[in-house]
Design an enzyme around this catalytic site. Sequence first.
Site, PDB file in Angstrom:
ATOM      1  N   ASP A 163       0.865  -1.188   0.000  1.00 58.51           N
ATOM      2  CA  ASP A 163       0.000   0.000   0.000  1.00 58.51           C
ATOM      3  C   ASP A 163       0.893   1.227   0.000  1.00 58.51           C
ATOM      4  O   ASP A 163       2.085   1.146   0.309  1.00 58.51           O
ATOM      5  CB  ASP A 163      -0.913   0.009   1.228  1.00 58.51           C
ATOM      6  CG  ASP A 163      -1.889   1.194   1.215  1.00 58.51           C
ATOM      7  OD1 ASP A 163      -2.252   1.646   0.115  1.00 58.51           O
ATOM      8  OD2 ASP A 163      -2.251   1.673   2.306  1.00 58.51           O
ATOM      9  N   SER A 164       0.301   2.360  -0.317  1.00 60.85           N
ATOM     10  CA  SER A 164       1.040   3.613  -0.200  1.00 60.85           C
ATOM     11  C   SER A 164       1.370   3.914   1.256  1.00 60.85           C
ATOM     12  O   SER A 164       2.321   4.604   1.548  1.00 60.85           O
ATOM     13  CB  SER A 164       0.209   4.750  -0.783  1.00 60.85           C
ATOM     14  OG  SER A 164      -0.969   4.900  -0.023  1.00 60.85           O
TER      15      SER A 164
END
Lengths: 277, 277
Positions: free
Chosen positions: A10-11
Amino acid sequence: MQNSPIGLMDSGVGGLTVLKKVQRLLPTEDTVFLGDQARLPYGPRTVAEVTKFTRQIARFLQREAHIKMLVIACNTATAAALTTMQKELDIPVVGVIAPGARAATQVTRNHRIGVIATTGTVKSDQYRQTILAKDNRNTVVSVACQDLVTLVEANDLTSDHAKQVVATDLAPLLDQDIDTLVMGCTHFPLLRPLIQEVMGDQVTLVDPGTATANMVTSLLDYWNLANPKTGSSATYYTTGNAADFNNLANHWLDQTPVQAMHLPLSELTTTLEVNDK
Amino acid sequence: MQNSPIGLMDSGVGGLTVLKKVQRLLPTEDTVFLGDQARLPYGPRTVAEVTKFTRQIARFLQREAHIKMLVIACNTATAAALTTMQKELDIPVVGVIAPGARAATQVTRNHRIGVIATTGTVKSDQYRQTILAKDNRNTVVSVACQDLVTLVEANDLTSDHAKQVVATDLAPLLDQDIDTLVMGCTHFPLLRPLIQEVMGDQVTLVDPGTATANMVTSLLDYWNLANPKTGSSATYYTTGNAADFNNLANHWLDQTPVQAMHLPLSELTTTLEVNDK
């Protein structure tokens, strides 16, 4: 291959909401999670940039952890890079948009579905297209709520300020007669109580993470990739501050204390340069 | 390919329990079902024979209906022929054992799982192996209940005779301390009330059809094979008596009256001879 871990990226920390569902459904699978906090938010970035970051992370997880499957636990990265990654990698790659869209079409009764997401995901138009492709009677109203990512990464989930931001961002959805709202960013389920309060009880909130974990299970079983053992391990990397990551993760995962490792960005970019010739 | 139907097959009418779940989860998919009633039961037959029948049906469904996915909605045929069909066909082939085993491991709390199935499925040992592969703390007790197939095909679901047969067949499971029972034959969910009564409320019954329909959904979405339209059609073939098939199907599916077509066995065997050279 069966003994290898499932990789999730994920970011930032939002993808932990997907990880949690995967861990619950698949208690004998090892997992390795990478949150790219040093470069978040992904939402406002270009497709080319997000694809490059996703590729860097995928290669790192394949090289270091020999993952057997990659879950892009980030809607922005799914919208930007899923198709490319499915072509480039020799392992199954699962995104969150198709399962989330499917779940929404199964939930709605009046065929009016809202989607809240990052700027990048809304711009990609993929939720709308995917939901329509499953049933063209649906109408989709998408609203970019980039501010909510900031709230979650700051662990600001309950303050008056958070309530105010959520109410302001969701306001455009209130007169749309939607009965279903897709939380189309993996950060947003952490704000579920505030979102539900603003939308009212008549709107069903859809967390694509749940449907994604089901897809991961189906694919593992279909390809006979499930891990035939007892127990599991979980490894966490962040390109940001490990202590901050641990604070958030421990707060949300309700299990063994998370001890993330800090991963310098150079580890990701070097990988790309070496392999990209 | 997206507009093509999903094919489902069974030795008889039991697979309709899986079809029903697929139709409910995927209301825009066309389906085509073939029940091989002229040659049931499959349970006591050899692996080679069941594989041959499954191959004949798969080829017919591909030739006549251009199916985009095959669901082997029969545990016996899944045990005998799934791996072979996955190798031979150029479309995804889904069986019911892996999803059923997964569902059982997610339900059990005491790790003692019962499986009732046909003679062929029990002999294959695949439920036990698949359940152990997902979590080796589990203990699996398998019991062949071939008589229950006969009850269902005769639509004898509630009589005193049916109750007696179910009680006798399930007796070996009563002192095994199982908390979960897999109905490992697609006919058995039609006898669910009787089975539940014999086993008691503390035992959770698992219908692999539900988990299989979820796997079908995940695979359609993963490969972008879902049908982008509204509404659906359903086509039914039986190698047996069409009127009998319609009676059973209409009783169970609770929807538009089923009008099955009788398919002479020669249609299946000819296909094999032509293609098998």
